[in-house]
Write a protein that holds these residues in place. Structure first.
Motif, PDB file in Angstrom:
ATOM      1  N   ARG A 445       0.534  -1.157   0.003  1.00 39.28           N
ATOM      2  CA  ARG A 445      -0.039  -0.140   0.077  1.00 39.28           C
ATOM      3  C   ARG A 445       0.788   1.037   0.009  1.00 39.28           C
ATOM      4  O   ARG A 445       2.032   1.273   1.138  1.00 39.28           O
ATOM      5  CB  ARG A 445      -1.484   0.042   1.260  1.00 39.28           C
ATOM      6  CG  ARG A 445      -1.689  -1.207   1.410  1.00 39.28           C
ATOM      7  CD  ARG A 445      -2.081  -1.531   2.906  1.00 39.28           C
ATOM      8  NE  ARG A 445      -3.576  -2.222   3.129  1.00 39.28           N
ATOM      9  CZ  ARG A 445      -3.517  -2.783   4.436  1.00 39.28           C
ATOM     10  NH1 ARG A 445      -3.831  -2.649   5.268  1.00 39.28           N
ATOM     11  NH2 ARG A 445      -4.543  -4.110   4.310  1.00 39.28           N
ATOM     12  N   HIS A 557      -4.197   1.940  -6.533  1.00 41.99           N
ATOM     13  CA  HIS A 557      -4.401   1.629  -4.886  1.00 41.99           C
ATOM     14  C   HIS A 557      -3.558   2.307  -4.371  1.00 41.99           C
ATOM     15  O   HIS A 557      -3.703   2.497  -2.871  1.00 41.99           O
ATOM     16  CB  HIS A 557      -3.900   0.383  -4.699  1.00 41.99           C
ATOM     17  CG  HIS A 557      -2.424  -0.032  -4.881  1.00 41.99           C
ATOM     18  ND1 HIS A 557      -1.936   0.250  -6.598  1.00 41.99           N
ATOM     19  CD2 HIS A 557      -1.896  -0.306  -3.960  1.00 41.99           C
ATOM     20  CE1 HIS A 557      -0.757   0.269  -6.203  1.00 41.99           C
ATOM     21  NE2 HIS A 557      -0.410  -0.315  -5.295  1.00 41.99           N
ATOM     22  N   ALA A 613      -6.334  -0.047  -0.683  1.00 42.44           N
ATOM     23  CA  ALA A 613      -6.081  -1.503  -0.876  1.00 42.44           C
ATOM     24  C   ALA A 613      -4.663  -1.645  -1.237  1.00 42.44           C
ATOM     25  O   ALA A 613      -3.390  -0.653  -1.076  1.00 42.44           O
ATOM     26  CB  ALA A 613      -7.000  -0.968  -1.946  1.00 42.44           C
TER      27      ALA A 613
END
Length: 616
Positions: A445, A557, A613
């Motif tokens: 992440r 993400h 995410a």
């Protein structure tokens, strides 16, 4: 009255004093935009730890499910010495697993407290414990392990230091006497030998330690007693990095912790009592204490915490504000890289990228917030910052220091046996984009907090920081001289004033600095600049002016947090620049956020990363 311009040819000009940059920054910025180089007059030219405590200090006990002792070594019995253990903490660990860390207070008769860690047997099997304890942990009755380290006196640690150098008993006595008294005659009296004997023994010890002079021997013993291996000038820098103290201040602290008066400590250190008083004021401030007794307690407890941390591989999650965790590893060419692992090892690793105006130490509130979300915070001094050496490929590093920094991130992951790491960029966003282009497989992440645009894209510059950035952009050949000017003013007395002056246009940031914890965290981040270690800052500030990045793919993400009140950059312009680079990323505005958002909104930063995410 003759009112001088900020670029006047006198001792107050910017090249010789920081005052014009602090007090007349807007006029300086205007002069720079008009093409002036007068500020260059007077600028200097360009220039080209670990815990050491012997293992037998570690007390270990193994208990059954009822809390009864199955095994305890002598060090454990001596450290506990009849004190009441926290039975509630032990019962909780036995019932629920995990670990608990507590401090055992032995009362006013003893200096410092013992540090104890209760841990389930399954967790402790991987720790660095004595073989006998490990064998008892395989007993079917074993339920928990208790580690205890008693508060270590200065005499005990000095003895450990001498043992590390392989000194004989007599050499150890004389060496400890040298630290306490400051000269051979005093060392002879401390060791109970004649002056001639002490002199000969001291010279033998100097040869073994590799110190050319008596003062060098004392300095090396002082450094190592604070857990810093003496490596020439790097040793002094590490002492500053880990403890925030100079060698002279550490020497005074060690002697005061041993019970010497201020006058005695000053005489042993070869300084006046007035000078010692000023230095000790800094020591007390850095260590967060108000008396000699509290100083002795803080130093002895910090050493004990360091040993527990080493033995448990950081699993104990000790919260000690005094000592910044320090890890060192070598690049293939033998140069050094410094990092911090805040633990716990069971957490999800996240690398905190520092800004170019700071180094490795991460804000304590951010570290705590990340740990509360299940993360294991890590940080790294990029090449030329803090205790990390410049990149071995100097041409590549100077051309693109952000790309070169990725090499050390890969080495860090190999050092810690990690395949992937999450990223928080509190500054240093350029390194994150370089990773995305050259090593996306190691990134989990990603969260950017107030990412900096390239300097050339700034549309506003205000205050001292803005004036310096204007000078950097227009005269990159003078960056190093300017940085030296700033670094030379980063004494403890000046740094607070400089920091407050830098953010004076931002009420939100001034409020953040009103909290002593935030002020201390920020100062820890740049204190190594004061030792002259500025090459990383120079390289990145030079490169940021022409930095560009193409639009990145596969970044859906990624998360970006932007403050509405960033005094350094126009938030809307920052958004435009980074939206072009990260077209798929999610951007969130923090309406009450400011430049120092990682301090004021640490919980939000940690929560945002936790909710982000994973990469596809």
């Amino acid at each position: 009255m003759d009112r001088r311009t900020p670029l006047a040819e006198d001792a107050t000009q910017p090249g010789r004093s920081l005052e014009p940059w602090l007090n007349e920054s807007d006029a300086l910025t205007a002069a720079l935009r008009a093409g002036s180089r007068d500020f260059a007059e007077g600028l200097g030219g360009p220039t080209t730890a670990f815990a050491l405590v012997r293992a037998e200090r570690l007390g270990v006990a193994v208990v059954d499910r009822g809390g009864a002792l199955l095994f305890a070594n002598d060090a454990w019995r001596q450290a506990v010495a009849g004190a009441d253990l926290d039975r509630e903490a032990m019962a909780a660990v036995i019932a629920n697993g995990g670990r608990r860390t507590v401090l055992i207070d032995h009362g006013p008769a003893m200096v410092g407290r013992s540090t104890a860690v209760f841990a389930a047997v399954g967790l402790a099997r991987q720790w660095a414990l004595p073989e006998e304890a490990l064998s008892w942990m395989e007993d079917d009755r074993a339920a928990a392990v208790i580690l205890v380290v008693g508060a270590l006196s200065a005499a005990q640690v000095l003895a450990d230091v001498c043992a590390a150098f392989g000194l004989t008993d007599l050499q150890t006595r004389v060496a400890i006497g040298l630290v306490r008294a400051g000269d051979v005659r005093g060392a002879a009296a401390e060791a109970g030998v004649s002056y001639q004997t002490a002199r000969k023994v001291a010279f033998d010890a100097m040869r073994r330690v590799g110190a050319p002079r008596i003062t060098g021997l004392i300095e090396r013993l002082v450094r190592l007693s604070f857990g810093v291996w003496p490596q020439g000038e790097a040793g002094a820098a590490e002492l500053t990095d880990v403890w925030g103290l100079s060698v002279r201040q550490a020497s005074l602290a060690l002697r005061i912790a041993e019970g010497a008066s201020r006058a005695e400590a000053a005489a042993a250190a070869g300084m006046s009592e007035a000078t010692a008083k000023k230095e000790l004021e800094v020591v007390f401030q850095v260590m967060g204490v108000h008396s000699a007794a509290a100083l002795a307690r803080a130093v002895t407890e910090a050493r004990a915490l360091a040993l527990i941390t080493d033995a448990t591989h950081d699993e104990a999650q000790l919260h000690n504000d005094l000592v910044e965790p320090l890890g060192l590893f070598q690049r293939p060419d033998g140069s050094q890289v410094a990092y911090s692992d805040y633990g716990p090892r069971s957490g999800r690793p996240v690398l905190i990228l520092h800004s170019s105006s700071a180094s490795r130490p991460a804000p304590s509130r951010l570290v705590a917030a990340l740990q509360a979300q299940g993360f294991r915070p890590l940080s790294l001094d990029r090449p030329g910052f803090g205790l990390s050496d410049p990149h071995p490929d100097r041409a590549r590093w100077r051309s693109d220091p952000f790309d070169a920094a990725v090499d050390d991130v890969k080495l860090l992951l190999a050092q810690l046996k990690l395949k992937r790491v999450d990223i928080i960029a509190r500054g240093g966003a350029q390194v994150a984009t370089a990773m995305a282009q050259t090593a996306p497989q190691i990134m989990g992440r990603v969260l950017l907090v107030n990412p900096d645009p390239a300097s050339a894209s700034h549309t506003r510059r205000r205050g001292p920081v803005g004036a310096l950035q204007e000078a950097y952009m227009r005269h990159p050949d003078l960056i190093e001289g300017l940085v030296k000017l700033v670094a030379s003013n980063l004494s403890s007395s000046q740094s607070r004033r400089i920091m407050l002056k830098a953010v004076e246009s931002s009420p939100l940031d001034l409020a953040i600095f009103a909290d002593p914890r935030n002020m201390a965290d920020y100062r820890r981040g740049f204190r190594l600049f004061a030792t002259g270690r500025i090459s990383g800052y120079v390289a990145e500030q030079t490169a940021i002016h022409h930095w560009t990045c193409p639009p990145l793919s596969d970044v859906g993400h990624w998360r970006v947090l932007l403050s509405r009140h960033d005094f350094l950059h126009d938030p809307d312009r920052t958004y435009e620049v980074w939206r072009d680079i990260l077209p798929q990323a999610r951007f969130d505005w923090v309406e009450d956020g400011s430049r120092l958002m990682v301090m004021s909104h640490a919980d939000l930063v940690a929560r945002t990363l936790a909710e982000a995410a994973d990469p596809p």
